[in-house]
Motif scaffolding. Structure first.
Motif, short mmCIF file in Angstrom:
data_model
loop_
_atom_site.label_atom_id
_atom_site.label_comp_id
_atom_site.label_asym_id
_atom_site.label_seq_id
_atom_site.Cartn_x
_atom_site.Cartn_y
_atom_site.Cartn_z
N TRP A 325 0.83 -1.22 0.00
CA TRP A 325 0.00 0.00 0.00
C TRP A 325 0.86 1.26 0.00
O TRP A 325 0.63 2.20 -0.76
N ASN A 326 1.88 1.25 0.87
CA ASN A 326 2.67 2.46 1.08
C ASN A 326 3.61 2.77 -0.08
O ASN A 326 4.17 3.85 -0.15
N ARG A 327 3.80 1.80 -0.99
CA ARG A 327 4.57 2.13 -2.20
C ARG A 327 3.62 2.24 -3.41
O ARG A 327 4.07 2.28 -4.55
N GLY A 328 2.33 2.27 -3.14
CA GLY A 328 1.36 2.48 -4.21
C GLY A 328 1.11 1.26 -5.07
O GLY A 328 0.59 1.35 -6.18
N ASP A 329 1.46 0.08 -4.56
CA ASP A 329 1.36 -1.16 -5.33
C ASP A 329 0.08 -1.90 -4.93
O ASP A 329 0.11 -2.84 -4.14
N ARG A 370 -4.44 7.63 -0.66
CA ARG A 370 -4.01 6.41 0.05
C ARG A 370 -3.41 6.71 1.41
O ARG A 370 -3.64 6.00 2.39
N GLY A 371 -2.61 7.77 1.53
CA GLY A 371 -1.93 8.04 2.79
C GLY A 371 -0.95 6.92 3.12
O GLY A 371 -0.48 6.19 2.25
N THR A 372 -0.64 6.77 4.40
CA THR A 372 0.29 5.73 4.86
C THR A 372 -0.47 4.75 5.76
O THR A 372 -1.08 5.17 6.76
#
Ligand SMILES: [Zn+2]
Length: 447
Positions: A325-329, A370-372
């Motif tokens: 999620w945190n790398r946009g994947d 998305r945020g973190t």
């Protein structure tokens, strides 16, 4: 007897797979049998005999028959230079003849341990009632042993039941320690007691063919149990694991122990004392594993290790999701869903991994939305239970699934965080690739 099995319907497929695995294991037997008995690598094995003065059909014989069975058991132990621990049901020592049987075990150098007063199921009793039974046994056996310059120091749980709640396990452990008693776990168990009735009937009928059939079954059960248990224990410890065999003071044993001990020695076991075997570090701090059914030490270790691994695998799913999620994947984020997973939120249901991915893509199109993401695991529960072997013994089954309750939190650069709860149902993946999460989400309720 030391086994009770749950009233499960035995799965024929499971039983067949079990037998097939045993046959394969036994195929490796001949190489093992060439090992010298006293080679340094020989495996230390403690022999423990339960249900003294006598168990099964032999317990109901007259005094002469009871003495004869006892002498037959002791002669085999002597032949194989075995120093056994003999666990006595104190309430069954009622007559001078019973005491004479115990005296013979002492005379031959065996150690007397306590196997309770009335052989109760700890699962069926309160801690207070069970502790009272153990105290009665300890008082009676200590009173008998002290004038003979022996000390009562070992205890064996009837049915191997150490308590079905953590509180009951704590209670009996404290009571045993206070009484100077040590629990002697079991690691090898061929359900020998289950052949005693058939043996007695065949002998009484004078049916030589039936006697031979029971003998073969008795020895085969032991070989299968030993072969499988050794492989499990060696895998768990990463070395040749010490073993404790459970057998009973019964008639089928009197006739078949010689063949059994001969096979064990040829297989690479070295009959060892209680002090040597119990000094091994695996028996030092026995795991706390409350349960209604009793089973052996290495099965407990295996069950606890499987649970630890399952919890780790479930946590890894959440870690994989947060990192992705945190790398946009979002592709990887959703890769841990089963193909047919169900996702539930206050807005409705989504069915299937692809639909879940599409939903996330439309709802969280960019980094700003998305945020973190981070997860905090609140609770993990595992779906596991007991299985029944073809010899009617209850052993832990695998972990077949689990659920996790976690708090999710999304933090953002310029606005307050969002947080909520998620409840996931997961199962092991049949064929997970290396480096990928080994479990997958089948249901996800997030809000
Ligand atoms: Zn018993």
């Amino acid at each position: 007897m030391n086994r009770r099995h749950p009233s499960l319907v035995r799965g024929a497929v499971v039983a067949l797979a079990f037998v097939a695995a045993c046959v394969l294991d036994l195929d490796r037997g001949p190489a093992a049998q060439t090992r010298p008995v006293d080679a340094p690598a020989a495996r230390p094995l403690l022999i423990t005999v339960d249900d003294l003065p006598l168990a099964g059909a032999a317990a109901r014989g007259d005094a002469a028959a009871r003495r004869a069975t006892t002498e037959a058991l002791l002669a085999v132990l002597k032949k194989h230079r075995i120093h056994a621990v003999a666990f006595v049901i104190a309430g069954n020592v009622k007559t001078p003849d019973d005491e004479a049987i115990l005296q013979r075990w002492l005379d031959d150098g065996h150690e007397i341990g306590s196997h309770s007063h009335t052989h109760p199921s700890y699962t069926a009793l309160t801690a207070a009632a069970y502790l009272a039974d153990v105290a009665s046994s300890r008082a009676a056996l200590s009173a008998w042993l002290t004038p003979r310059q022996r000390t009562l120091r070992l205890y064996r749980f009837p049915f191997l039941q150490e308590g079905d709640t953590p509180e009951k396990v704590d209670a009996i452990r404290a009571a045993l320690a206070a009484g100077g008693l040590r629990n002697v776990p079991v690691t090898l168990d061929g359900s020998d007691w289950s052949f005693d009735r058939r043996w007695a009937d065949a002998v009484a009928a004078g049916d030589a063919a039936a006697v031979d059939e029971v003998r073969q079954d008795y020895l085969a059960a032991l070989r299968v149990a030993v072969t499988r248990a050794e492989a499990l224990a060696d895998r768990l410890l990463g070395r040749r694991a010490p073993q404790v065999l459970l057998i009973h003071a019964n008639a089928v044993g009197a006739a078949n122990w010689d063949a059994m001990f001969t096979w064990l020695a040829a297989r690479g076991h070295r009959f060892a004392s209680a002090d040597e075997v119990l000094a091994d570090e695996t028996f030092r701090d026995l795991p706390i594993d409350p349960g209604r059914w009793g089973y052996g030490h290495y099965h407990r270790l295996a069950r606890l290790r499987a649970a630890t691994e399952a919890r780790g695998a479930i946590a890894a799913v959440l870690q994989t999701q947060a990192a992705a999620w945190n790398r946009g994947d979002l592709e990887t984020f959703c890769s841990v869903y089963a193909a047919d997973a169900t996702y539930v939120s206050p807005n409705g249901q989504t069915h299937g991994r692809e639909a879940v991915l599409a939903r996330y893509r439309s709802k969280y199109p960019d980094a700003a939305t998305r945020g973190t993401l981070s997860f905090t695991i609140e609770e993990t529960r595992l779906a596991s239970g007991l299985e029944v072997t073809p010899f009617d013994a209850a052993v832990p089954g695998g972990v077949h699934g689990g659920s996790v309750l976690a708090r999710w939190t999304l933090t953002y650069a310029g606005k307050p965080p969002a947080t909520g709860l998620t409840l996931l149902t997961l199962r092991p993946r049949p064929a997970a690739a290396d480096g990928q999460p080994q479990w997958e989400i089948v249901q996800d309720a997030s809000f």
